[in-house]
Design an enzyme around this catalytic site. Sequence first.
Site, mmCIF file in Angstrom:
data_model
loop_
_atom_site.group_PDB
_atom_site.id
_atom_site.type_symbol
_atom_site.label_atom_id
_atom_site.label_comp_id
_atom_site.label_asym_id
_atom_site.label_seq_id
_atom_site.Cartn_x
_atom_site.Cartn_y
_atom_site.Cartn_z
ATOM 1 N N ARG A 96 -19.664 18.597 11.983
ATOM 2 C CA ARG A 96 -19.252 17.336 11.373
ATOM 3 C C ARG A 96 -20.256 16.882 10.320
ATOM 4 O O ARG A 96 -19.871 16.328 9.286
ATOM 5 C CB ARG A 96 -19.086 16.263 12.459
ATOM 6 C CG ARG A 96 -18.442 14.981 11.926
ATOM 7 C CD ARG A 96 -18.079 14.039 13.042
ATOM 8 N NE ARG A 96 -19.245 13.535 13.772
ATOM 9 C CZ ARG A 96 -19.180 12.698 14.800
ATOM 10 N NH1 ARG A 96 -18.003 12.286 15.248
ATOM 11 N NH2 ARG A 96 -20.277 12.282 15.414
ATOM 12 N N LYS A 107 -19.245 10.627 8.431
ATOM 13 C CA LYS A 107 -20.123 9.713 9.176
ATOM 14 C C LYS A 107 -21.240 9.261 8.235
ATOM 15 O O LYS A 107 -22.358 9.783 8.251
ATOM 16 C CB LYS A 107 -20.681 10.395 10.425
ATOM 17 C CG LYS A 107 -21.266 9.409 11.439
ATOM 18 C CD LYS A 107 -21.535 10.101 12.753
ATOM 19 C CE LYS A 107 -22.166 9.144 13.772
ATOM 20 N NZ LYS A 107 -21.243 8.075 14.198
ATOM 21 N N GLU A 149 -9.562 2.494 14.360
ATOM 22 C CA GLU A 149 -10.800 2.578 15.124
ATOM 23 C C GLU A 149 -11.103 1.275 15.840
ATOM 24 O O GLU A 149 -10.570 0.213 15.501
ATOM 25 C CB GLU A 149 -11.964 2.987 14.210
ATOM 26 C CG GLU A 149 -11.818 4.399 13.651
ATOM 27 C CD GLU A 149 -13.151 5.076 13.395
ATOM 28 O OE1 GLU A 149 -14.195 4.519 13.766
ATOM 29 O OE2 GLU A 149 -13.140 6.177 12.837
#
Length: 367
Positions: free
Chosen positions: A105, A207, A248
């Site tokens: 990721r 992220k 989210e």
Amino acid sequence: MVATLSADALRHLRHNQGMTTTPTTPVDIDWSTLGFSYIRTDLRYLSRWKDGAWDAGTLTEDNVLHISEGSTALHYGQQCFEGLKAYRTKDGSIHIFRPDQNAARMRRSCRRLLMPEISDEQFIGAVKQVVQANERFIPPYGTGGSLYIRPYVIGVGDNIGVRSAPEFLFGVFCLPVGPYFKGGLTPQNFIVSDYDRAAPNGTGAAKVGGNYAASLMPGQQAKQTVIEGRHFADAIYLDPETHTKIEEVGAANFYAVTRDGRFVTPRSPSILASITKYSLLYLAEHRLNMPVEEGDVYIDRLDGYTEAGACGTAAVITPIGGIQYGDEFHVFYSETEAGPVTRRLYDELVGIQYGDVEAPEGWIVKI
């Protein structure tokens, strides 16, 4: 090449830095009251990218970064980070949970922000070094605590134009933590925000710090809101394009259980792909024998779900008691107790992490 340090090499490093502690020196921490806040540990890892390559990296006692005032991380948000955990098992060994998934990721985040990627070898090697060097900070088995590990990549070097940085830093530090939401497996209430976490074709799937900066104000507003005596743990974000679907929950992913027994998580190009969420999807299907799917979770159709929760490395699993949407408050299973599917998934996941339940192949790296 980055590898786990030998005991002799670690002792030599500590001696050269004038440290009097060892990885087994006791720490003055009350593990029973451990929260989720910064605690300085002994050593952290730093590697620099310059002239087209990462160096081998080193462990350092210094917890302060020294970077140019023109660094792109400061002005243009060119940075990304990760979060993963190490756990002390009943037999005293150390487990790191799925670090290869965090490495993958981070590479995706680096590509999105035009930063040089970190190989699995360097990422996992650096994580192992940091965990080994700070072993004394790993909470004992049975306390519910863990060692939170924070890798990051930032753009540095003298610069002023809007462009990718001339140099980069890859760092890893760690700290002992307890539950992100107080109360452990106690349901929390959440409120739908009018703000967007990320743009429809923006950086929501990476992220990066900008996504979290955008969440600070709505998160604070949610925590300060009181409706009919109810308090809220954080904000829920809807999809930025139509504002009709849940995406989210604060800094965590969302899941729900349908009335016909399906385990559902939202799918969207602006959702961060949570490693915990994909672990739960696997466990729900292969350990609980539930049908699973990633799909749309419409905010006006909450009556179709019997349980819901937030999941992530920091939050692990937090049951959602209810969601405030406009003037309506919808309760799922209970505002005071976790539902049966949530509890089974929590026991399975946490059992794997602490070594009490057999892990799927490749999920655990042992030190």
